[in-house]
Scaffold this motif. Structure first.
Motif, PDB file in Angstrom:
ATOM      1  N   GLU B 116       0.716  -1.209  -0.021  1.00  0.00           N
ATOM      2  CA  GLU B 116       0.045  -0.141  -0.010  1.00  0.00           C
ATOM      3  C   GLU B 116       0.795   1.389   0.140  1.00  0.00           C
ATOM      4  N   LYS B 117       2.016   1.237   0.745  1.00  0.00           N
ATOM      5  CA  LYS B 117       2.985   2.545   0.740  1.00  0.00           C
ATOM      6  C   LYS B 117       3.453   2.737  -0.732  1.00  0.00           C
ATOM      7  N   LYS B 118       3.776   1.584  -1.225  1.00  0.00           N
ATOM      8  CA  LYS B 118       4.236   1.682  -2.540  1.00  0.00           C
ATOM      9  C   LYS B 118       3.394   2.465  -3.557  1.00  0.00           C
ATOM     10  N   LEU B 119       2.132   1.939  -3.600  1.00  0.00           N
ATOM     11  CA  LEU B 119       0.937   2.373  -4.379  1.00  0.00           C
ATOM     12  C   LEU B 119       1.104   3.816  -4.169  1.00  0.00           C
ATOM     13  N   SER B 120       0.950   4.300  -2.804  1.00  0.00           N
ATOM     14  CA  SER B 120       0.875   5.657  -2.366  1.00  0.00           C
ATOM     15  C   SER B 120       1.728   6.554  -2.796  1.00  0.00           C
ATOM     16  N   LEU B 121       3.133   6.052  -2.806  1.00  0.00           N
ATOM     17  CA  LEU B 121       4.185   6.721  -3.314  1.00  0.00           C
ATOM     18  C   LEU B 121       4.094   7.118  -4.920  1.00  0.00           C
ATOM     19  N   GLU B 122       3.758   6.091  -5.422  1.00  0.00           N
ATOM     20  CA  GLU B 122       3.635   6.400  -6.816  1.00  0.00           C
ATOM     21  C   GLU B 122       2.681   7.382  -7.002  1.00  0.00           C
ATOM     22  N   ALA B 123       1.426   7.227  -6.504  1.00  0.00           N
ATOM     23  CA  ALA B 123       0.511   8.198  -6.701  1.00  0.00           C
ATOM     24  C   ALA B 123       0.887   9.420  -6.306  1.00  0.00           C
ATOM     25  N   LEU B 124       1.598   9.570  -5.198  1.00  0.00           N
ATOM     26  CA  LEU B 124       2.297  11.169  -4.867  1.00  0.00           C
ATOM     27  C   LEU B 124       3.112  11.661  -6.169  1.00  0.00           C
ATOM     28  N   GLU B 125       4.089  10.781  -6.621  1.00  0.00           N
ATOM     29  CA  GLU B 125       4.569  10.939  -7.805  1.00  0.00           C
ATOM     30  C   GLU B 125       4.072  11.525  -8.711  1.00  0.00           C
ATOM     31  N   LYS B 126       2.812  10.819  -8.993  1.00  0.00           N
ATOM     32  CA  LYS B 126       2.106  11.052 -10.336  1.00  0.00           C
ATOM     33  C   LYS B 126       1.652  12.534 -10.222  1.00  0.00           C
ATOM     34  N   VAL B 127       1.289  13.123  -9.187  1.00  0.00           N
ATOM     35  CA  VAL B 127       0.430  14.449  -8.774  1.00  0.00           C
ATOM     36  C   VAL B 127       1.751  15.283  -8.566  1.00  0.00           C
ATOM     37  N   GLY B 128       2.798  14.891  -8.525  1.00  0.00           N
ATOM     38  CA  GLY B 128       3.984  15.938  -8.224  1.00  0.00           C
ATOM     39  C   GLY B 128       4.260  16.258  -6.796  1.00  0.00           C
ATOM     40  N   MET B 129       3.899  15.455  -5.985  1.00  0.00           N
ATOM     41  CA  MET B 129       3.967  15.765  -4.692  1.00  0.00           C
ATOM     42  C   MET B 129       5.059  14.809  -3.821  1.00  0.00           C
ATOM     43  N   LEU B 130       5.825  14.185  -4.369  1.00  0.00           N
ATOM     44  CA  LEU B 130       6.199  13.100  -3.742  1.00  0.00           C
ATOM     45  C   LEU B 130       7.486  13.726  -2.647  1.00  0.00           C
ATOM     46  N   ALA B 131       7.945  14.943  -3.151  1.00  0.00           N
ATOM     47  CA  ALA B 131       8.913  15.808  -2.338  1.00  0.00           C
ATOM     48  C   ALA B 131       8.226  16.099  -0.973  1.00  0.00           C
ATOM     49  N   PHE B 132       6.885  16.060  -1.090  1.00  0.00           N
ATOM     50  CA  PHE B 132       5.942  16.638   0.298  1.00  0.00           C
ATOM     51  C   PHE B 132       5.672  15.745   1.245  1.00  0.00           C
TER      52      PHE B 132
END
Lengths: 279, 245, 345, 302
Positions: B116-132
């Motif tokens: 689940e964490k991996k999925l969430s990180l991917e989604a964050l990347e997709k919206v350009g928010m991984l850094a946050f």
């Protein structure tokens, strides 16, 4: 075990048992429910007494817990109408219930020393002397057992439903869209909170319970941005103040509840001032 | 465009207090469209979404998601509520909020794990928010908060996405980022339904539109039905003011 | 005084009364420790001071941190009271018989109001009324939109402080005259009841005052009818009945009328559905009153003989034998059916 | 983190074991000031008496301090009133007694059937038993017996103290009866704020009227005020009385109501109800307290 250790253990366990639901109450803007319950249990106690005719009967406490839950249900019902704000609902329910209690006493039991202080509100000083005896063997203070059982149940529920509690507190819409009924979770949490409240009243008294539910959570909320850390910190604050407060009381020879509350207050004041300085 | 009907609303009527908010709505949304729901304030746009998702009880009518009631199809649906519907002071991080999107597939009691964490990180990347990802949510800007909500919906990996005014109070960059993601979703065959305020951008962003003003006025491809006639029916004679806003 | 209380409700601090009643304890204890005597004026002053400190801290917590009002109230309530208890146990150990009943000393009962209490209340009410009239516009603005008030150049801190002072004063005097529970209830219930009947602030304040006064009068009358009917609690229950009645029966927001409207809406919906269906047929013709056969409606769900006669009753259609025709009125209604939310919402 | 916590906890909790000093004297703990006075009179210097509640404390609402825990834990005998006077403490004492700790409710000395009971709830009694001097005598005997049982080597001294004390008490009773006999029967009406003086009334043939019930939670009603006002006017009562532990305003309201009907009633003074006066003064002893109450009442009603 000496009574001194007993008291600290009871205070510690109570602090932990109050801090956990307290965090969610603070986040859900229901922090005042414990104070409301401290008033609204009166009719429960009175009716319990009318049935048993005995001021020391455990039924009085069971009826008290029951009126605690009624308070929660009534508050929820009023809130659901959407006619008034959350805290207004609390403020409408408890004076009415309390008044019913007072009138019941004045009408039927004016010649009995019947009130919340005498029946329900314990004090930490007394707690070590009310012991659990089974077959003549001493198993320690009864209050410690009750509140420990509640703490264990609270912990089990918290671990099991942590994610559900989190999501239904943060985002009711999503919670219900995903199939986690916010209503069930709300009543679950509130029942745990009101049973904890009433049981803790019996062991440590009303005001300390209110303080132990709200203060550690509020202080932790000012320090952390992580729910898990907030839970941990508030348990830590509660437990720390419980032990610190005890020794403060010992030093002053004063009310233990009062001094634990005062230590909680000082703790909050420091964290509050730090928070102000940070901005 | 698929031929299957993703969402079918039948005779839906909802009333808050004493005023009916939605009257007798019949609506079918085909699979694979990127659809805007437009209408004036108080037209019942949010209410329509909320009652489709069972957050509000209708007084009459029914809703079907791929032919079945919503409660049986929760895993096919993702929802992005209005930003103002939650308390952003809640002690939690961006990543944590996104992970909430996985809760539905987990069901009761089970906790999110590494997957689940991996999925969430991917989604964050997709919206350009991984850094946050570890930022407390109250420290994010309005646009960033909206992206977090979008990421949360992406994690749900649903077939149908409902979004309640995702462009409200966001900056231009975020708006473009969001619409690009929505277009990507449509390309992947998902159905995306968006409550939308800005009439000017409808032809640019969406390929399908529903006009709503308490009553359902029209639904269809933007190029066919996004015209003065329907706008007048929806907004009244002063609709041009609404367009220019 | 009641007017001052209403503001507490509007500021989402409806439990302030309860909080202040607890927060007063350390002030009472300190006042006793300093003077060693149970002089009610000195104790009152102590209560007032610690109540004010409490209110300002509540204000500080809610404005300067992300903690919410209820948390702030709960904090002040429990922490102040706990500290007061600490002081009380210290006082308990002093060999001063004067301390008896200190924690209850300031809390009055409604049945034992005396003339001087009433006089005090009248004076305080008079002053707060005067202040309220003077600053009515500012109060209203502040309650509604604080930031806007600031941009207009009003000294919000001063007005804020003024409101707080009067609220605390009203509460402490209320405590002294009628007791905690009645105090908390009277702060809230009349306003909550009044809110159901009106949307205007001034009407609400007047209405709340009326409800409050009536609760007082009825409650006292009921309590005077029988032995052992505690006056304060009876007033609370009368006020609670006002609230319940308002919740149930107020025409705009009341639960019962809401339900009735819901049922009526449902019925109306059927009716209007039929009307709209007819309108769709009629619309294509030049002559709206041209008769159509009833039987063409049969395929339509929800249509019954009853709806037809209801429609006729409303003069929206006329029925002649097996035919119906739409009236001017009916056409008009149908055309505007779904636009009616625009002007109102 | 949890482990460190446990470690810290155990260090904190255990590092201060209780040190029990023992000088061989019997350690007696008492609750109310009345009982402290009684036990001190009998035990004298032979025992160590520690009273929990100070002067002016309402036993019903007593807030214990940390030191009380040590007192209770180290006590050899605990004397308390019972009949729920001390609220929740009574439960605690009863449970301690079951476990073999010597806790003694002095009300056990009395024949329960002679007590003033509740009208509605038969097993609940008025706990203000010290206002009956005969009861006080019985309780004096009971306390002495208990002390003797626990400390037989001082039997003679205890019994001597008891006899001295009983003499004083019977002298007190005679003195007060004489004093009260100055009041004709129709003037023997005692109006107070709450129902604490029923035993007093029974002993000296007073009619006792209280505005409020026993419970601290209740409130008076308008009708109660009216009824008592009417009663005061009808019986031409000269004075009503304030109690040390009840807010004065309750009685002042009564006075105002009487005045409103163009009659006069004065406040006759302050009576001690649930606690004795300040330590070191005359009123700080049972005998002084009783004398003060009777003098106040008689002088005001005369």
């Amino acid at each position: 075990m000496s009574p001194m250790i007993d008291i600290q253990l009871i205070a510690t366990v109570t602090a932990a048992a109050c801090a956990i639901p307290g965090v969610f109450l603070v986040l859900r803007k229901m922090a005042l429910i414990s104070d409301a319950i401290s008033h609204s249990i009166l009719p429960g106690i009175v009716i319990g007494f009318f049935i048993t005719h005995d001021l020391a009967s455990p039924w009085l406490i069971i009826f008290a817990a029951f009126s605690g839950i009624i308070t929660v249900v009534l508050v929820e019902l009023i809130q659901k109408t959407g006619l008034v704000k959350e805290d207004t609902a609390i403020g409408l329910v408890f004076p009415a219930l309390f008044s019913i209690g007072v009138i019941l006493i004045a009408q039927n039991a004016n010649d009995v020393h019947l009130d919340v202080d005498a029946v329900l509100l314990g004090d930490l000083v007394y707690a070590p002397f009310d012991r659990l005896i089974i077959d003549g063997a001493d198993f320690g203070p009864k209050g410690l057992w009750t509140i420990s059982v509640i703490l264990v149940i609270t912990l089990v529920l918290l671990l099991a439903f942590y994610k559900e509690l989190k999501i239904s507190t943060f985002d009711v819409g999503l919670s219900s869209a995903l199939g986690f009924s916010p209503v069930i979770l709300h009543y679950g949490l509130m029942s745990v909170a009101s049973v904890t409240t009433v049981a803790a009243f019996d062991a440590v008294g009303a005001i300390l319970v209110v303080a132990m539910m709200i203060t550690p959570a509020a202080a932790a909320y000012l320090l952390t941005t992580d729910l898990r850390k907030m839970l941990l910190l508030s348990v830590l604050f509660g437990v720390g103040s419980a032990i610190g407060g005890y020794w403060f009381a010992r030093w002053l020879d004063a009310s233990i509840s009062g001094s634990i509350t005062t230590v909680l207050g000082l703790l909050f004041l420091i964290i509050y001032l730090l928070h102000l300085a940070k901005d | 465009m698929g031929t299957k009907i993703a969402v079918a609303v039948d005779d839906l009527t909802v009333a808050y207090n004493y005023k009916p908010v939605l009257w007798d709505i019949d609506l079918s949304i085909p699979e694979g469209v990127l659809m805007a729901i437009v209408g004036p304030n108080g037209a019942g746009k949010s209410t329509l979404i909320k009652s489709i998702l069972g957050i509000i009880d209708p007084i009459a009518g029914s809703v079907a998601i791929y032919g079945k009631p919503y409660t049986k199809q929760r895993d096919k649906v993702a929802y992005v509520p209005q930003k103002g519907s939650v308390d952003w002071d809640f002690p939690t991080t961006a990543l944590d909020v996104v992970m909430m999107g996985t809760y539905g597939s987990l069901g009761w009691i089970k906790r999110p794990g590494a997957k689940e964490k991996k999925l969430s990180l991917e989604a964050l990347e997709k919206v350009g928010m991984l850094a946050f990802k570890n930022r407390q949510i109250s420290q994010l800007s309005g646009g960033q908060q909206q992206r977090i909500f979008l990421a949360r919906a992406l994690v749900q990996n649903a077939a149908i996405y409902f979004m309640d005014e995702p462009f409200q109070g966001v900056d231009a960059t975020t708006e473009i980022a969001i619409i690009n993601i929505l277009k990507e979703l449509r390309k992947a065959g998902k159905t995306v339904i968006v409550v939308h305020h800005d009439l000017q951008t409808v032809p640019e962003y969406f390929d399908w539109v529903t006009f709503l003003n308490v009553k359902h006025i029209a639904t269809g491809p933007v190029k066919d039905i996004f015209n003065d006639d329907n706008l007048t029916k929806t907004y009244g004679i002063n609709y041009k003011v609404a367009v220019q806003q | 005084m009641r007017y001052a209380r209403k503001f507490a409700v509007l500021r989402k601090q409806s439990l302030l009364g309860d909080a202040i009643s607890h927060a007063a304890l350390p002030g009472i204890a300190v006042a006793f420790l300093i003077t060693g005597a149970k002089d009610s004026n000195v104790l009152l002053l102590g209560a007032l001071v610690s109540g004010l400190i409490g209110v300002f801290w509540i204000r500080g917590i809610t404005t300067k941190t992300h903690l919410k009002t209820d948390t702030a109230l709960g904090l002040i309530l429990s922490l102040f009271f706990g500290f007061g208890m600490l002081l009380l146990t210290y006082i308990q150990k002093q060999p001063n018989a004067n301390q008896a009943g200190l924690d209850k000393y300031l809390f009055g009962q409604a049945a034992t109001l005396v003339e001087s209490d009433v006089l005090l209340m009248v004076i305080v009410t008079g002053i707060s009324l005067l202040v309220m009239l003077l600053f009515w516009k500012e109060f209203k603005l502040l309650l509604f939109d604080k930031n806007y008030a600031m941009t207009l150049g009003f000294n919000t801190k001063f007005i804020d402080g003024l409101i707080s002072f009067f609220i605390v004063l009203a509460i402490v005097i209320g405590l002294q005259t009628v007791g905690v529970v009645l105090m908390s209830a009277m702060l809230l219930a009349p306003a909550a009841a009044a809110r159901q009947w009106t949307n205007s602030l001034s009407t609400m304040v007047i209405l709340a005052a009326i409800f409050g006064a009536f609760s007082g009068v009825f409650g006292t009358a009921i309590s005077a009818s029988q032995n052992n009917l505690s006056t304060g609690p009876v007033i609370v229950l009368v006020a609670a009945i006002f609230v319940i009645v308002s919740f149930l029966f107020s025409p705009e927001r009341g639960i019962i009328f809401k339900q009735i409207r819901l049922i009526k809406n449902r019925r109306d919906l059927q009716l209007k559905k039929t009307l709209y269906f007819m309108y769709d047929i009629v619309r294509d013709h030049d002559d709206i009153s041209r008769p159509h056969a009833i039987r063409i409606l049969n395929s339509f769900q929800g249509f019954t003989k009853k709806t037809l006669s209801k429609l006729e009753e409303k003069d929206w259609i006329t029925i002649q034998g097996q035919n119906w025709s739409m009236t001017e009125d009916g056409f008009e209604t149908a055309a505007n059916l779904y636009n009616n939310n625009l002007p109102e919402s | 983190m949890k482990h460190i916590l446990y470690l810290l906890l155990s260090i904190l909790l255990v590092s201060c074991g209780t040190q029990k000093e023992n000088n061989g004297k019997l350690k007696v703990v008492t609750t109310t000031t009345m009982i402290t006075d009684l036990v001190e009179n009998i035990g004298g210097d032979l025992i160590e008496v520690e009273g929990m509640m100070g002067s002016g404390v309402d036993p019903h609402l007593y807030k214990p301090s940390e030191g009380d825990m040590t007192k209770l834990a180290n006590a050899d005998i605990i004397f308390y009133n019972g009949l729920h006077l001390e609220g929740k403490l009574v439960d605690v004492f009863e449970k301690m007694d079951e476990r073999g700790k010597s806790t003694v409710a002095i009300s056990n000395a009395l024949d329960k059937s002679t007590l003033i009971g509740s009208d509605y709830f038969a097993s609940n009694y008025d706990p203000h038993i010290w206002f009956d001097i005969d009861y006080w005598t019985q309780m004096t005997h009971y306390v002495t017996e208990t002390l003797v049982k626990n400390n037989p080597e001082n039997k003679v001294a205890f019994e001597k103290n008891r006899d001295l004390y009983l003499e004083k008490i019977s002298a007190l009773k005679t003195e007060l009866s004489d004093k009260i006999n100055q009041l004709p029967q129709e003037k023997r009406i005692l109006v107070t704020a709450h129902d604490a003086f029923n035993y007093y009334g029974r002993s000296f043939n007073f009619e006792v009227v209280g505005l409020q019930g026993l419970s601290t939670a209740t409130e008076a009603g308008v009708k109660d005020v009216q009824r008592i006002t009417q009663f005061i006017i009808e019986h031409k009562i000269k004075a009503v009385f304030v109690e040390s532990s009840v807010p004065r305003r309750t009685v002042e309201a009564l006075q105002a109501a009487v005045r409103a009907q163009n009659h006069k009633v004065k406040i006759g003074g302050e009576l001690f109800s649930d606690a004795l006066g300040s330590a070191g003064t005359d009123e700080g002893t049972y005998i002084g307290m009783y004398r003060h109450n009777v003098n106040t009442i008689v002088n005001a009603l005369k």
